[in-house]
Motif scaffolding. Sequence first.
Motif, PDB file in Angstrom:
ATOM      1  N   GLU A   1       0.809  -1.227   0.000  1.00 17.73           N
ATOM      2  CA  GLU A   1       0.000   0.000   0.000  1.00 17.73           C
ATOM      3  C   GLU A   1       0.834   1.265   0.000  1.00 17.73           C
ATOM      4  O   GLU A   1       2.018   1.249   0.317  1.00 17.73           O
ATOM      5  N   GLU A   2       0.169   2.350  -0.343  1.00 18.14           N
ATOM      6  CA  GLU A   2       0.846   3.641  -0.391  1.00 18.14           C
ATOM      7  C   GLU A   2       1.190   4.076   1.028  1.00 18.14           C
ATOM      8  O   GLU A   2       0.490   3.737   1.978  1.00 18.14           O
TER       9      GLU A   2
ATOM     10  N   LEU B   1       1.352   6.614   3.970  1.00 15.86           N
ATOM     11  CA  LEU B   1       0.586   7.781   4.400  1.00 15.86           C
ATOM     12  C   LEU B   1       1.445   8.600   5.352  1.00 15.86           C
ATOM     13  O   LEU B   1       2.009   8.044   6.307  1.00 15.86           O
TER      14      LEU B   1
ATOM     15  N   GLU C   1      -0.428   9.627  13.974  1.00 17.80           N
ATOM     16  CA  GLU C   1      -1.333   8.499  14.288  1.00 17.80           C
ATOM     17  C   GLU C   1      -2.055   8.687  15.621  1.00 17.80           C
ATOM     18  O   GLU C   1      -1.553   9.354  16.524  1.00 17.80           O
TER      19      GLU C   1
ATOM     20  N   GLU D   1      -5.148   0.457  10.278  1.00 15.19           N
ATOM     21  CA  GLU D   1      -5.475  -0.943  10.578  1.00 15.19           C
ATOM     22  C   GLU D   1      -6.673  -1.013  11.524  1.00 15.19           C
ATOM     23  O   GLU D   1      -6.977  -0.058  12.238  1.00 15.19           O
TER      24      GLU D   1
HETATM   25  P1  AMP Z   1       0.167  -2.083  11.545  1.00 13.62           P
HETATM   26  O1  AMP Z   1       0.767  -3.392  11.955  1.00 13.62           O
HETATM   27  O2  AMP Z   1      -0.752  -2.136  10.393  1.00 13.62           O
HETATM   28  O3  AMP Z   1      -0.320  -1.321  12.734  1.00 13.62           O
HETATM   29  O4  AMP Z   1       1.399  -1.175  11.102  1.00 13.62           O
HETATM   30  C1  AMP Z   1       2.422  -0.847  12.015  1.00 13.62           C
HETATM   31  C2  AMP Z   1       2.835   0.566  11.834  1.00 13.62           C
HETATM   32  O5  AMP Z   1       3.331   0.767  10.527  1.00 13.62           O
HETATM   33  C3  AMP Z   1       1.689   1.561  11.979  1.00 13.62           C
HETATM   34  O6  AMP Z   1       1.419   1.892  13.297  1.00 13.62           O
HETATM   35  C4  AMP Z   1       2.248   2.732  11.200  1.00 13.62           C
HETATM   36  O7  AMP Z   1       3.141   3.469  11.989  1.00 13.62           O
HETATM   37  C5  AMP Z   1       3.003   2.072  10.091  1.00 13.62           C
HETATM   38  N1  AMP Z   1       2.179   1.992   8.860  1.00 13.62           N
HETATM   39  C6  AMP Z   1       1.357   0.983   8.498  1.00 13.62           C
HETATM   40  N2  AMP Z   1       0.765   1.250   7.319  1.00 13.62           N
HETATM   41  C7  AMP Z   1       1.219   2.460   6.919  1.00 13.62           C
HETATM   42  C8  AMP Z   1       0.971   3.302   5.797  1.00 13.62           C
HETATM   43  N3  AMP Z   1       0.168   2.935   4.808  1.00 13.62           N
HETATM   44  N4  AMP Z   1       1.603   4.480   5.744  1.00 13.62           N
HETATM   45  C9  AMP Z   1       2.451   4.876   6.722  1.00 13.62           C
HETATM   46  N5  AMP Z   1       2.739   4.134   7.803  1.00 13.62           N
HETATM   47  C10 AMP Z   1       2.120   2.935   7.915  1.00 13.62           C
END
Ligand code: AMP
Length: 436
Positions: free
Chosen positions: A191-192, A194, A198, A289
């Motif tokens: 994915e792109e 962002l 947060e 997420e």
């Molecule tokens: P997740 O396991 O999906 O919570 O991802 C862990 C961390 O990765 C998140 O808390 C964000 O800091 C970072 N992250 C996940 N997806 C993105 C995204 N599309 N763009 C920027 N940072 C992301």
Amino acid sequence: MNILILGSGGREHAFCWKIKQSDLCTQLFIAPGNAGTAQLGENMPIDINDFEKVKEVCIFRNVEMVVVGPEEPLVKGIYDFFKNDEILKNIIITGPSTYGAQLEGSKAFAKDFMKRHQVPTAAYGEFDVNNFVEGIEFLKNHSLPIVLKADGLAAGKGVIICSTLAEALDEFALMIQQSKFGEAGKKVVVEEFLDGIELSVFVLTDGRNYVLLPEAKDYKKIGEGDKGLNTGGMGAISPVPFATEHFMQKVKERIIEPTIKGLQQEEIDYKGFIFFGLIKVNEEPMVIEYNCRMGDPETEVVLLRLKNDLVKLFVAMDEQKLDEHMIEINKDVAATVVAVSGGYPEAYKKGIPIDFAYLENPEAIKHIDEDGGVMVFHAGTKQEDGKVATNGGRVLAVSAVADSLGDAIELSKSILKEIFFDGMYYRTDIGYEFVD
Ligand code: AMP
Ligand code: GLY
């Protein structure tokens, strides 16, 4: 009623602390728990992913409510196990069905769900061994940085942010062809990236209605100024200064409500928490997420601000009557700072004695009341030879409530100065962006 809490971290100790205050709680059991939960209830030394063992505890201890802390039992189907069992089916259990838990258990499921219900999230593609070559092309044509996410649960390690195409191509191949994150990680969401700030937003839903809990911000990096490796969370604050009424209105309208409606439309059995991991990009909220549980260490601040009886909310959740409840939130500020083992989040030692007067005498410091105070939640601790010792990476979460964020942080840090164990480390800058 007798209540069983599943888990062993700071989140579960915070659940114990809150649930113990309910008039509806008779006896409290925690499986497997830690040295802190043992002061509030009875710890049961079982594997919480062994549902037959959980069933035994429920039967022998006349349990009427089960509060599930971590995601693993939910994703593995504990809710369905209870509902399909003649003896257990009337026990109230917090959490979605196995199908609903895929909102956390499968990144691809979550992204597809968001797409179906127009919930704002990063643009993405989904790849596995069958469209591997297409995936390579997708990466080559994508802007940088780019985010690769293993589909299944990966203990918080399955997300890789790549700043070069070479790195992205390497990681992509490792995930799909070498099973870097196991079988479930052989499917990859690309994915792109962002760019924004947060925050964590939590609701409790009965599948039709929801109540909004206080929001929080956690600090995931090990180092000061958000530098270094990712951890489970080094601290948290609530409220979040940029989560203004206007912003939260957008969160409700564009994210929470379409998600709950989506669950209803798709007839997904979901009675439990939804944790929205959000990012604010140019004033607009987007979903990073979904999680099907509360956050840790966010729970250690969220529950300090929640005035409602949590057990009553769980009963209403079970009866699908959450619309009859108004959430009452303490206007003060809560902060938690986590003391971790030396070496964490990489290798660390366990079994190190903790020197802290409060552990032997919980009354030694001021507890939370109307005017604020401190609560020390145990995370990775155990009772060993009559003393409390470390038993995990995150050891203690020192939570404080005060009139301002600065005061809450200072209060928490004043208690941390009284705690000693070999290798202990904590971040001194939790909430730094919001304090002068
Ligand atoms: P997740 O396991 O999906 O919570 O991802 C862990 C961390 O990765 C998140 O808390 C964000 O800091 C970072 N992250 C996940 N997806 C993105 C995204 N599309 N763009 C920027 N940072 C992301
Ligand atoms: N603190 C983030 C989480 O619980 O996933």
